[in-house]
Design a protein around this motif. Sequence first.
Motif, PDB file in Angstrom:
ATOM      1  N   ARG A  36      -1.598  12.752  25.899  1.00  0.00           N
ATOM      2  CA  ARG A  36      -2.002  13.131  24.550  1.00  0.00           C
ATOM      3  C   ARG A  36      -3.380  13.782  24.601  1.00  0.00           C
ATOM      4  N   LEU A  37      -3.795  14.333  23.473  1.00  0.00           N
ATOM      5  CA  LEU A  37      -5.087  15.027  23.404  1.00  0.00           C
ATOM      6  C   LEU A  37      -6.233  14.161  23.916  1.00  0.00           C
ATOM      7  N   ALA A  38      -6.233  12.888  23.517  1.00  0.00           N
ATOM      8  CA  ALA A  38      -7.344  12.004  23.858  1.00  0.00           C
ATOM      9  C   ALA A  38      -7.527  11.867  25.375  1.00  0.00           C
ATOM     10  N   CYS A  61      -6.572  14.227  27.598  1.00  0.00           N
ATOM     11  CA  CYS A  61      -6.485  15.529  28.278  1.00  0.00           C
ATOM     12  C   CYS A  61      -7.864  15.993  28.739  1.00  0.00           C
TER      13      CYS A  61
END
Lengths: 149, 734
Positions: free
Chosen positions: B675-677, B679
């Motif tokens: 997820r973005l967190a 990445c």
Amino acid sequence: MKFKLMVNEQVRPIDADEATPLLWVIRETLGLTGTKFGCGIGACGACTVHVNGRPMRSCVVPVRAVASAAVTTIEGLGASSMHPVQQAWIDAQVPQCGYCQTGVIMTVAALLEENPEPSEDDLARQLSNLCRCGTYTRMRKAIRILRRS
Amino acid sequence: MGKLNRRAFLASGAVLGGGLLLAYFAIPKRLSLHADAGDDRLFLATWLRIAPDGAVTVLVPHAEMGQGVHTALPMMLAEELDADWPQVRVEQAPAEGVYAVGDLVRGFGIGDWRIPSALLRQVDYAAYRIADLIHMQTTGGSSSVRFTGHLGMRRAGAAARNLLLQAAARRWQVGISECQTDSGHVLHPPSGRSAGYGDLAEAAARERLDPDPPLKARARYRICGRPLARVDLPALVTGSARFGIDIRLPGMKFAAIRHAPVFDGVAVSCDAAAVRGLPGVQRVVKLPSAVVVVADGFWQATNALRGLPVEFDEGAHGRFNSEELTKEFDHMLSGADPTVDARIGQPEAVLAAAEDPIEAVYEIPFLAHATMEPVNCTAWFRDGKLDIWTGTQDPLATRARGAQIADLDTDAVTVHPVPLGGGFGRRLPSHLNYVEDAVRVAMEVPFPIQMIWSREEDIQHDYYRPAGKSRFRARIGSDLRPLIWDNVYTDIGLNEDRDAALIPYDIPNQRIGRVRHKTPVPLGYWRSVEHSMHGFFTESFVDELAHRAGADPLSYRLGLLKNRPRHRAVLSRAADLLGWGTAPEVGRGCGLALCECFGSIVAEAVQIRVSGDGELRVERVTAAVDPGEVINPDIAAAQIEGGIVFGLGAALWGRISIEQGRVVQGNFSDYELMRLADCPEITVEFIESGAAIGGLGEVGVPPVAAALANAIFAASGRRIRRLPMLGPERRLMG
């Protein structure tokens, strides 16, 4: 159950079991297919819509829970002209396959409405949508574009 | 189309209503064709149309699944045509035999050999015929730009440009060498005359076609090499793009499916009466290995299916367990003689002389594709004809498989290609179970059905990236260079590329081989295929050798790559981008890895931070890639960024485990993706060496797991030899 639902500023008559997730009412009853099915358990965010302006994962929201609310889907977000988030998504060339992106865009649009200057931490916490193509670098870039404007 | 005895080759003709079209024509027994505008079948074969108003339409035979091929391929054609890019339109080519991708056959079959002009038509024709015969319209293997683009699109564009030049020269009664082209126009500088392509198109259709036109020098490129915007993004951000799951047909019903939980299990019986009266339920269909409920809505179908009593027979594999398979791997590696892929020098003798060889065994799990769009298929059987709408990486193979399942002639089946909500190998020809199920149901009902697999079905009935182990033994000489590289890996299937385990390093004695074993697990091509395994294996072990030699992993590798300038260049560049060599803070570490695959060379460097109790943070990843040439640097970078995220997520969390013949994981709650967190910051650079053009869709994946493991070792001294790396508490395992 017959009732009325406010979707994209239009009142729409609905006839559906009240336990039906909002997602399927949007996609099948109303034929608005921009909202996507990804997991069915609220884990991926592909089905995100706005309910009274707040982002919600429509695959786990029973339609009865929003019967008196205002629902906005991706089709209603940039109905007249492209929403700034959509434009930033093009400017940063974010989407790859694009399947998850309508849900991401709805999430970001609501997030920025609430807090126009989100920190990286805010983003990481609130933008938990899944993108299998791995476009996160571009999402960050698009959000930086939005912050500047 | 298939019934006549036809020939296919690059040819030109006029379009009904004026204009030029350029195509792989399929015509009976004629070697050239001019205006034959009455036959609308010709349009099916079109690669390129130029309308009288100057609009250029390019038909792309490959599937768009996020890799940008509907932009990159038309760019290649438009470049050679010298078209005005804003006037270029893109269409998905239909699933017709004339769009079989012969260039892939040519590209994979004979590579970059220069074919004499005199033979080109025959070679093209033979390659096309093979592709047509095997129903090949594949998008996969990072091959669209490499082969269809380079061998097909470029030639089509250049050939059309030649025709337009000839038409202008004839009209103006001047020498063709006095004419030139620029942004959709032919110009005659001596007289100052100019004419638009649309104006010339019809006349151009009567000119003689050169099937092997010279291509532009790269220095003259105006379209290729630029970061042009993807043509399909506006529809994706507004939600107006129609994926397979968005198809709506009159009277269409929705189908939910539950497969036998054990591979190769059988659906024995189900109590349809138990759900028949439920709201919206239309039909209950028992398939050989699944049960299906068809209802007015997908939610109704899903609910009824949940309550449907079903008896499944487990078949022979109800006790299969992936943990036991890993024990079997150990047995295999210590036992039988391997089938050798490559042997250099005297590996056995040198190894036997090694008293205490350096040894390491690495392990990887099964993996699912988990495309964001769960697999689905819409099918409609009526009047003896079957229509299929589905996201597929091979429309022609889908048509052939649909016809086989429905017991119909191929001509009675039409496949409507749509954009894919992710591919990654899941929708390749040998993985079409989602089409087979839908077709079987469609044959039993008088209305169109859309079958959607739940996420759980999608993850539990995938075709999985093979699990495996790889054992290495080596010995370091007195000069600290490796004397011997001995590698044996388990092969349960889909290790088709015999070069995948090979290494670019100069080591005088090598043995690389495999031991085979069969499992009941359905196996599939997963982004970068066997390179996803060997990239982790080989680049982890060479790193271990560097540390054993007490050397810096970058300079150690460079020392073994004396005759590999392209490899050296990407490795050095990826390291530079990361700031390799600066003194790391406590808990921080950097790692590198290198891979050659799909015709490209890629190096990746990873910077991580790990706490004493194993909490890991991937901070930065840099990549340097040499694909020879880059068509669209922005799309290319996106592919590498995506490949890195794909590979990192798998390295950190990806695991499909099987207990009692059943896949344990079922949704994103237990099959986690990045997820973005999580990445990292990603930087990608390309080195255009000018070598033959390589692929990009897959090449970002293979090095990243090893680069990450190597960084963890550098930071903490912990050597990760088993994937995935993170356990339940999101901390490093092992």
